[in-house]
Motif scaffolding. Structure first.
Motif, mmCIF file in Angstrom:
data_model
loop_
_atom_site.group_PDB
_atom_site.id
_atom_site.type_symbol
_atom_site.label_atom_id
_atom_site.label_comp_id
_atom_site.label_asym_id
_atom_site.label_seq_id
_atom_site.Cartn_x
_atom_site.Cartn_y
_atom_site.Cartn_z
ATOM 1 N N ALA A 195 -4.816 -4.750 2.305
ATOM 2 C CA ALA A 195 -3.449 -4.231 2.328
ATOM 3 C C ALA A 195 -2.861 -4.664 3.678
ATOM 4 C CB ALA A 195 -3.427 -2.714 2.180
ATOM 5 N N HIS A 197 0.850 -1.200 0.000
ATOM 6 C CA HIS A 197 0.000 0.000 0.000
ATOM 7 C C HIS A 197 0.883 1.246 0.000
ATOM 8 C CE1 HIS A 197 -3.257 2.636 0.450
ATOM 9 N NE2 HIS A 197 -3.443 2.597 1.762
ATOM 10 N N ARG A 228 -0.253 3.052 4.838
ATOM 11 C CA ARG A 228 0.518 3.405 3.642
ATOM 12 C C ARG A 228 2.009 3.338 3.939
ATOM 13 N NH1 ARG A 228 -3.489 7.489 2.862
ATOM 14 N NH2 ARG A 228 -2.101 9.005 3.827
#
Length: 247
Positions: A149, A78, A154
């Motif tokens: 993910a 991700h 992230r």
């Protein structure tokens, strides 16, 4: 200019979506999958438009490896928001995303995700996380592909974070193959210069499906790590090839 155009598109879509959502609410009461099918078609059109307006040059590798005859678990690294936009334009069948609960705050987006049967996870609530995994398993058994993910956040670095093993139980409990997905460069479109959207090349690489039942006991026990290592190698190989092609 791209950012302004995308903002205008978002507002227009929000307005247009209101009657769509009212109709889909009725359709969903009659046939949940029919509502999801219509929603997927609409979302693909909108996300493809967003890709064009954003100036994204797509590189798609290995899409033919996605089984089209059964549901799969997409396990991906991700890097940025455009991971989801890119992948949703490519999935061949109904797919529910597991997304962070904060996404529910975005008008219109949250409603479309509802009709797509996406699930929202609160990373700070262990009990709720387990409930989401169980709901994802139920969806998978009902024929929906699931996108996760497993890094949990992230991560635009060259080294993937450890995958959360619990999320991989969706595949083992639902007896579905895992499709490794590797994103490269998606963070360069938005995250590196928020709030501005800039054009760039983004890549998605699909790996060979992993069939949990064919793994040896040790690999199956640590299937998150096993999958992570495969995606890390996909990423490293792609970066190495891109560097070689430059010269």
């Amino acid at each position: 200019m791209r950012t302004i155009l995308l903002a205008i598109i978002y507002v227009i879509i929000c307005i247009i979506s209101i009657p769509f959502h009212l109709v889909l609410l009725i359709v969903r009461k009659i046939n949940k999958k029919a509502a999801a099918t219509v929603s997927l078609a609409v979302v693909k059109i909108v996300f493809n438009l967003c890709m064009v307006v954003s100036g994204c040059k797509k590189e798609i590798v290995g899409a033919e490896k996605i089984p089209d005859d059964r549901a799969v678990l997409y396990a991906a690294n991700h890097r940025g928001f455009y991971d989801i936009i890119l992948l949703y334009t490519l999935v061949p069948r109904l797919t529910a995303f597991i997304a962070k609960i904060e996404i529910k705050k975005f008008p219109c987006i949250a409603q479309w995700m509802y009709f797509l049967n996406c699930l929202f996870i609160d990373r700070g609530d262990v009990k709720q996380n387990l409930d989401i995994i169980l709901k994802a398993i139920a969806l998978a058994k009902d024929g929906y592909s699931i996108y996760i993910a497993p890094e949990g956040t992230r991560n635009p670095t060259d080294t993937l974070l450890e995958f959360k093993e619990g999320s991989m139980k969706i595949a083992t409990k639902a007896n579905m193959p895992i499709v490794p997905v590797c994103f490269v460069g998606t963070e360069k479109i938005l995250e590196e210069h928020i709030p501005w959207v800039k054009k760039g090349k983004i890549s998605v690489i699909f790996g060979d499906p992993i069939y949990p039942e064919k793994l040896d006991p040790e690999e199956k026990k640590h299937i998150g790590r096993y999958t992570r290592d495969i995606i890390q190698k996909m990423y490293d190989d792609h970066i190495s090839k891109a560097s070689t092609d430059t010269y």
